[in-house]
Scaffold this active site. Sequence first.
Site, PDB file in Angstrom:
ATOM      1  N   HIS A  94      -8.531  -8.135   8.491  1.00 58.14           N
ATOM      2  CA  HIS A  94      -7.742  -9.183   9.140  1.00 58.14           C
ATOM      3  C   HIS A  94      -8.598 -10.443   9.235  1.00 58.14           C
ATOM      4  O   HIS A  94      -9.407 -10.592  10.159  1.00 58.14           O
ATOM      5  CB  HIS A  94      -7.317  -8.754  10.544  1.00 58.14           C
ATOM      6  N   HIS A 104      -5.139  -4.137   2.662  1.00 54.30           N
ATOM      7  CA  HIS A 104      -5.340  -2.718   2.966  1.00 54.30           C
ATOM      8  C   HIS A 104      -5.653  -1.987   1.667  1.00 54.30           C
ATOM      9  O   HIS A 104      -5.050  -2.251   0.622  1.00 54.30           O
ATOM     10  CB  HIS A 104      -4.063  -2.148   3.594  1.00 54.30           C
ATOM     11  N   ASN A 106      -6.669   2.207   0.423  1.00 48.21           N
ATOM     12  CA  ASN A 106      -6.929   3.597   0.786  1.00 48.21           C
ATOM     13  C   ASN A 106      -7.054   4.419  -0.485  1.00 48.21           C
ATOM     14  O   ASN A 106      -6.256   4.268  -1.405  1.00 48.21           O
ATOM     15  CB  ASN A 106      -5.798   4.145   1.658  1.00 48.21           C
ATOM     16  N   VAL A 107      -8.080   5.260  -0.532  1.00 44.34           N
ATOM     17  CA  VAL A 107      -8.198   6.273  -1.586  1.00 44.34           C
ATOM     18  C   VAL A 107      -8.579   7.574  -0.890  1.00 44.34           C
ATOM     19  O   VAL A 107      -9.486   7.598  -0.059  1.00 44.34           O
ATOM     20  CB  VAL A 107      -9.233   5.892  -2.667  1.00 44.34           C
ATOM     21  N   ARG A 108      -7.874   8.652  -1.203  1.00 45.96           N
ATOM     22  CA  ARG A 108      -8.043   9.886  -0.448  1.00 45.96           C
ATOM     23  C   ARG A 108      -7.859  11.114  -1.340  1.00 45.96           C
ATOM     24  O   ARG A 108      -7.247  11.044  -2.409  1.00 45.96           O
ATOM     25  CB  ARG A 108      -7.057   9.932   0.712  1.00 45.96           C
ATOM     26  N   HIS A 143      -1.391  -8.563  -8.102  1.00 47.38           N
ATOM     27  CA  HIS A 143      -0.614  -7.574  -8.851  1.00 47.38           C
ATOM     28  C   HIS A 143      -1.170  -7.363 -10.260  1.00 47.38           C
ATOM     29  O   HIS A 143      -1.139  -6.237 -10.780  1.00 47.38           O
ATOM     30  CB  HIS A 143       0.857  -7.990  -8.906  1.00 47.38           C
ATOM     31  N   GLY A 256      -6.328  15.410  14.989  1.00 45.75           N
ATOM     32  CA  GLY A 256      -7.405  15.275  15.958  1.00 45.75           C
ATOM     33  C   GLY A 256      -8.501  14.351  15.492  1.00 45.75           C
ATOM     34  O   GLY A 256      -9.665  14.507  15.851  1.00 45.75           O
ATOM     35  N   GLY A 257      -8.136  13.360  14.669  1.00 42.20           N
ATOM     36  CA  GLY A 257      -9.115  12.406  14.158  1.00 42.20           C
ATOM     37  C   GLY A 257      -9.640  11.493  15.262  1.00 42.20           C
ATOM     38  O   GLY A 257      -9.166  11.505  16.398  1.00 42.20           O
ATOM     39  N   ARG A 258     -10.607  10.696  14.904  1.00 45.27           N
ATOM     40  CA  ARG A 258     -11.256   9.806  15.870  1.00 45.27           C
ATOM     41  C   ARG A 258     -10.376   8.581  16.094  1.00 45.27           C
ATOM     42  O   ARG A 258     -10.190   7.741  15.221  1.00 45.27           O
ATOM     43  CB  ARG A 258     -12.624   9.394  15.322  1.00 45.27           C
TER      44      ARG A 258
END
Length: 299
Positions: A94, A104, A106-108, A143, A256-258
């Site tokens: 931000h 944003h 994210n890679v998971r 893009h 139950g993540g932080r």
Amino acid sequence: MNSDKVKAFLLDLQERIVTLLEQVDGGNFLRDAWQRPEGGEGLSCVIEDSTVFERGGVNFSHTRGQKLPAAASVRRPDLAGCAFEAMGVSLVLHPRYPYAPTTHLNVRFFSVQPASGEPVWWFGGGMDLTPYYGFAEDAVHFHRTCRAALEPFGADYHPRFKQRCDEYFYLPHRNEPRGIGGIFFDDFNERDFAFSFGLIQSVGEHFAAAYLPLLQRRKDTPYGERERDFQAYRRGRYVEFNLVWDRGTLFGLQSGGRTESILMSLPPSVKWRYDWQPEKGSEEERLYREFLVAKDWLG
């Protein structure tokens, strides 16, 4: 499947991105390592109230558990309740400056062990852009870089993942998109492990090229209270999406993540106004008319 190799890549990606962002901002990210009592650990890298970033986070998490949370099994009900391992890098930036967009990444990676049989694995991720003031050249650049990340793997991936991004980052209760999209994918395990892993590596490694030129281009644009006020108003949409619709937020909380690391994605200052409408012909109205619409920016 080699989860150790994925973890090594994710940690290296996190450190490389943080280093680049520190060079842009001039400040330092707080590096906060943590342990999860139920199994797993993480490293949250956060910057707040700095020169360029009002808040930014580049977080790594690695969790293990005996029961896959509902947010991760909604599209795979046969795996509900199975033991799991999940790891990823999640980034939200931000900027302080209204003309510089929020972004944003994210890679998971998920691996689930059914009661019998081989582990089931998949990757997910993507990146998207949320501008407060619209610039067509910025949208095209973002893009185009997303497309470049996917082109080596097949011509069909970019249109598929762009459409999925447009569908996912959408606020049904507002009937509007969160931003101008990008790419998004989940449950990805096509061909084999090496192919799928290579694709998310490419997505992660293209993030800096997609976003940093836009940040450098817009961060010194003069602004006043009007622009800051609109930025805070539009940030409210970001909060609404993340707390109501985002599966990543739900997974983190359900597993139950932080909490501090999960909610670092929220902007530090936000405004809501009752039934506010932009002035006709204004740059704020132009954002809604020309940018907050599903669009083929590369057509």
